[in-house]
Design a protein around this motif. Structure first.
Motif, PDB file in Angstrom:
ATOM      1  N   ALA A 193       0.851  -1.213   0.000  1.00 34.72           N
ATOM      2  CA  ALA A 193       0.000   0.000   0.000  1.00 34.72           C
ATOM      3  C   ALA A 193       0.878   1.252   0.000  1.00 34.72           C
ATOM      4  CB  ALA A 193      -0.915  -0.017   1.218  1.00 34.72           C
ATOM      5  N   CYS A 194       1.926   1.228   0.802  1.00 33.89           N
ATOM      6  CA  CYS A 194       2.823   2.381   0.906  1.00 33.89           C
ATOM      7  C   CYS A 194       3.616   2.564  -0.398  1.00 33.89           C
ATOM      8  CB  CYS A 194       3.755   2.197   2.101  1.00 33.89           C
ATOM      9  SG  CYS A 194       4.584   3.685   2.623  1.00 33.89           S
TER      10      CYS A 194
ATOM     11  N   ILE B 160       2.597   1.731  -3.375  1.00 34.22           N
ATOM     12  CA  ILE B 160       1.661   2.275  -4.366  1.00 34.22           C
ATOM     13  C   ILE B 160       1.486   3.779  -4.134  1.00 34.22           C
ATOM     14  CG2 ILE B 160      -0.774   2.281  -5.086  1.00 34.22           C
ATOM     15  CD1 ILE B 160      -0.765  -0.779  -4.603  1.00 34.22           C
ATOM     16  N   SER B 161       1.317   4.158  -2.885  1.00 34.63           N
ATOM     17  CA  SER B 161       1.142   5.595  -2.588  1.00 34.63           C
ATOM     18  C   SER B 161       2.365   6.402  -3.027  1.00 34.63           C
ATOM     19  CB  SER B 161       0.853   5.758  -1.095  1.00 34.63           C
ATOM     20  OG  SER B 161       1.707   6.651  -0.483  1.00 34.63           O
ATOM     21  N   ASN B 162       3.515   5.788  -2.934  1.00 37.08           N
ATOM     22  CA  ASN B 162       4.762   6.466  -3.305  1.00 37.08           C
ATOM     23  C   ASN B 162       4.959   6.505  -4.824  1.00 37.08           C
ATOM     24  OD1 ASN B 162       7.328   7.629  -2.710  1.00 37.08           O
ATOM     25  ND2 ASN B 162       8.254   5.671  -3.245  1.00 37.08           N
TER      26      ASN B 162
ATOM     27  N   LEU C 245       2.621   6.097  -7.326  1.00 40.19           N
ATOM     28  CA  LEU C 245       1.552   6.622  -8.177  1.00 40.19           C
ATOM     29  C   LEU C 245       1.868   8.025  -8.725  1.00 40.19           C
ATOM     30  CD1 LEU C 245      -1.085   5.517  -9.267  1.00 40.19           C
ATOM     31  CD2 LEU C 245      -2.285   6.603  -7.381  1.00 40.19           C
ATOM     32  N   PRO C 246       2.316   8.954  -7.893  1.00 43.00           N
ATOM     33  CA  PRO C 246       2.654  10.272  -8.458  1.00 43.00           C
ATOM     34  C   PRO C 246       3.790  10.197  -9.470  1.00 43.00           C
ATOM     35  CG  PRO C 246       3.188  10.191  -6.126  1.00 43.00           C
ATOM     36  CD  PRO C 246       2.444   8.939  -6.430  1.00 43.00           C
ATOM     37  N   ARG C 247       4.716   9.278  -9.244  1.00 45.75           N
ATOM     38  CA  ARG C 247       5.823   9.127 -10.206  1.00 45.75           C
ATOM     39  C   ARG C 247       5.292   8.600 -11.549  1.00 45.75           C
ATOM     40  NH1 ARG C 247      10.801   8.276 -11.892  1.00 45.75           N
ATOM     41  NH2 ARG C 247      11.389   6.190 -12.598  1.00 45.75           N
TER      42      ARG C 247
ATOM     43  N   ARG D  89       2.259   8.837 -12.757  1.00 42.80           N
ATOM     44  CA  ARG D  89       1.353   9.763 -13.462  1.00 42.80           C
ATOM     45  C   ARG D  89       2.033  11.062 -13.888  1.00 42.80           C
ATOM     46  NH1 ARG D  89      -4.116   9.111  -9.813  1.00 42.80           N
ATOM     47  NH2 ARG D  89      -4.704   7.061 -10.635  1.00 42.80           N
ATOM     48  N   LYS D  90       2.848  11.595 -12.994  1.00 42.57           N
ATOM     49  CA  LYS D  90       3.452  12.902 -13.315  1.00 42.57           C
ATOM     50  C   LYS D  90       4.743  12.742 -14.117  1.00 42.57           C
ATOM     51  CE  LYS D  90       5.874  15.497 -10.196  1.00 42.57           C
ATOM     52  NZ  LYS D  90       7.116  16.029 -10.696  1.00 42.57           N
TER      53      LYS D  90
ATOM     54  N   ALA E  49       4.170   9.360 -17.016  1.00 42.47           N
ATOM     55  CA  ALA E  49       3.114   9.581 -18.025  1.00 42.47           C
ATOM     56  C   ALA E  49       3.263  10.970 -18.660  1.00 42.47           C
ATOM     57  CB  ALA E  49       1.739   9.412 -17.384  1.00 42.47           C
TER      58      ALA E  49
ATOM     59  N   GLU F  41      -2.604   1.717 -14.801  1.00 43.21           N
ATOM     60  CA  GLU F  41      -3.665   2.169 -13.892  1.00 43.21           C
ATOM     61  C   GLU F  41      -4.453   0.962 -13.375  1.00 43.21           C
ATOM     62  OE1 GLU F  41      -4.655   5.185 -12.789  1.00 43.21           O
ATOM     63  OE2 GLU F  41      -3.197   6.411 -13.851  1.00 43.21           O
TER      64      GLU F  41
ATOM     65  N   ARG G 188      -4.777  -0.607  -9.545  1.00 46.72           N
ATOM     66  CA  ARG G 188      -6.075  -0.852  -8.893  1.00 46.72           C
ATOM     67  C   ARG G 188      -6.162  -2.309  -8.388  1.00 46.72           C
ATOM     68  NH1 ARG G 188      -8.510   2.941 -12.358  1.00 46.72           N
ATOM     69  NH2 ARG G 188      -8.969   1.470 -14.017  1.00 46.72           N
TER      70      ARG G 188
ATOM     71  N   ARG H 187      -3.994  -2.730  -5.377  1.00 51.63           N
ATOM     72  CA  ARG H 187      -4.556  -2.085  -4.177  1.00 51.63           C
ATOM     73  C   ARG H 187      -5.506  -3.055  -3.484  1.00 51.63           C
ATOM     74  NH1 ARG H 187      -7.164   3.677  -4.654  1.00 51.63           N
ATOM     75  NH2 ARG H 187      -7.355   3.337  -2.415  1.00 51.63           N
TER      76      ARG H 187
END
Lengths: 260, 246
Positions: free
Chosen positions: B133-134, B136-138, B140-142, B144-145, B148, B235, B239, B242
């Motif tokens: 979980a941690c 993924i939280s770390n 995800l911004p990498r 997407r921003k 991507a 993506e 999901r 998660r």
């Protein structure tokens, strides 16, 4: 053109772009130096922003493609301004509430660090699951071990420009993450810079000043960073890494003794 | 040595290990301070690691790190800890997923190259779902921003797929660790996942991504649609994972 008016114009263009996306955009927040009114023309990046979207926009493949393609148009527009650019963040609302990247982007969670540009003010809702906070705290110990890899810069005979910039990035990573993670273990949830002040109280005399020097070095323009400065910075990181660790272990031992 | 995927595969050979033994023996014999043990291992997603364990009285770890770094082959990452700090290796590591199984490799598949065999003192802690979980939280911004938007804006589709591939493999690696599988190599990752029914959808996703990645080599003119599809698959992967981490 990279004066203050160019930044204002870019932010306005960005807001117009977000408005044009319609009611799928729930909120837009600005963070970083521009949000704090500390922008440095030519140095501050656009666009330190987070767009919070309706969850469905990220759940359907066709909607997702449309969204990403429009984001790309916006990024190209911002990039063409010639201001220092990096893309913005985007999250579904549910993700923003449960998956907030506590270590990477601490600014989102603190008052005074963000500005609401559009939509609802969701700042109080942004957060992460408790288990993510807990995992983040304990990750400090792995981060201390990882920081030891910085020694490789001291062992390279002649650092070329690429390695100097890489070393500066590692120093930046150290001053951004280690003090905040250490503060979390000490029970203080604070933004990056405030973490340096908190740690100063716990560390030997002079360590706070060294941390602030490292913070300045990390923010210097990469073209201007000198090899000697970066090597000294690396040495200081390695020393502080162990001082912070030893302080935390000693404090934990005292706390445990007191509770027993 | 041939590199498989986007991961460092530098590994010491048997003769390299022997030379390391001799070198460390010479170095440590000159020290007044006491070195308890040195253990070498190779993490498939990270590379070569040398753990040097000093006595609890050792105070100057940075200089010890420097002295050891000067004599070990480049490419071997050195970790220096006091013996009292060994337990710290067992804390979860969501920010360096390539090292998440470090304690398993050190304890179960390693070589003692100096001093006492302290491997039984390395505690093996089962991975907790919060680790994934941690991560993924770390990440995800990498994804997407930086990956991507950062790559699409410059039309760097092949690089985008390569960067996504790395993050996807590391997420899958952690998912397997939650299941107790630590002995995973880049080339066996998918095979290991196929053995787990709970990961069926993830495996399908991984297979499609691999096929897409190959298509891009032959159809560079289709870069944008392939990159977008690769992002969508990622993506979906996030999901699914998660749910797995819940």
């Amino acid at each position: 053109m990279n004066d203050a008016s160019a930044y204002r114009q870019s932010i306005e263009d960005f807001m117009r772009f977000c408005e044009a996306l319609g009611d799928g955009v729930l909120s837009v927040l600005l963070f970083g130096s521009l949000a704090k009114g500390e922008g440095r023309p030519g140095r501050s990046d656009i666009m330190d922003a987070i767009i919070v979207l309706k969850d469905d926009l990220l759940a359907n493949e066709e909607d997702y493609y449309r969204l990403v393609l429009s984001f790309i148009s916006c990024c190209r527009l911002l990039k063409n301004t010639q201001l220092p650019f990096h893309p913005f963040h985007y999250y579904g609302k549910e993700e923003a509430m449960r998956l907030y990247p506590i270590r990477m982007i601490p600014q989102w969670a603190f008052a005074g660090q963000t500005q609401k540009l559009l939509g609802d003010d969701l700042r109080d809702l942004i957060g992460a699951e408790a288990r993510i906070y807990a995992a983040n705290n304990m990750a400090y110990y792995a981060e201390r071990v990882y920081t030891q890899e910085l020694v490789s810069f001291l062992l390279t005979p002649d650092l070329d420009r690429k390695r100097i910039i890489s070393a500066q990035k590692c120093i930046k990573r150290f001053v951004r993450f280690i003090p905040r993670m250490a503060c979390s273990l000490l029970g203080h949830e604070v933004p990056e810079q405030a973490a340096l002040d908190v740690l100063e109280e716990y560390l030997p005399h002079g360590a706070g000043e060294t941390l602030r020097d490292l913070y300045k070095l990390a923010r210097e323009r990469k073209e201007a960073v000198l090899v000697d400065a970066v090597l000294t910075g690396v040495k200081h990181c390695l020393e502080l890494n162990e001082e912070i660790h030893d302080m935390l272990v000693a404090k934990a031992s005292v706390d445990k003794g007191a509770s027993d | 040595m041939k590199q498989i995927g986007p991961f460092d595969s530098f590994r010491l050979s048997a003769s390299g290990l022997e030379r390391l033994r001799i070198t460390l023996g010479r170095l440590f014999s000159r020290f007044e301070r006491s070195i308890v043990s040195a253990i070498y291992t190779h993490l498939p997603f990270k590379g070569s690691i040398l753990l040097v364990v000093a006595s609890s009285e050792e105070t100057a770890l940075p200089s010890l790190l420097y002295d050891i770094g000067q004599v070990v082959p480049r490419g071997v990452k050195v970790i220096v800890l006091r013996i009292t700090e060994l337990s710290e290796l067992s804390f979860q590591n969501p920010y360096h997923p390539e090292c998440a199984s470090l304690t398993w490799w050190l304890r179960l598949e390693s070589t003692v190259v100096y001093g006492v065999d302290i491997r039984s003192a390395i505690h093996l802690e089962a991975a907790d779902p919060s680790l994934l979980a941690c991560q993924i939280s770390n990440v995800l911004p990498r994804i997407r921003k930086d990956i991507a938007l950062g790559q699409l804006v410059d039309g760097k589709y092949a690089r985008l797929i390569k960067l996504l591939d790395r993050e996807r493999m590391l997420l899958a690696l952690t998912a397997l660790l939650l299941d107790g599988s630590w002995r995973i190599f880049p080339e066996t990752l998918l095979l290991e996942m196929e053995k787990r029914e709970r990961l069926t959808r993830v495996v399908e996703n991984m297979r499609e991504f691999t096929a897409l990645s190959k298509s891009l080599e032959f159809e560079p003119h289709n870069g944008l649609p392939l990159a977008l599809r690769g992002l969508w698959l990622t993506e979906v992967l996030v999901r699914n994972l998660r749910v797995y981490a819940a």
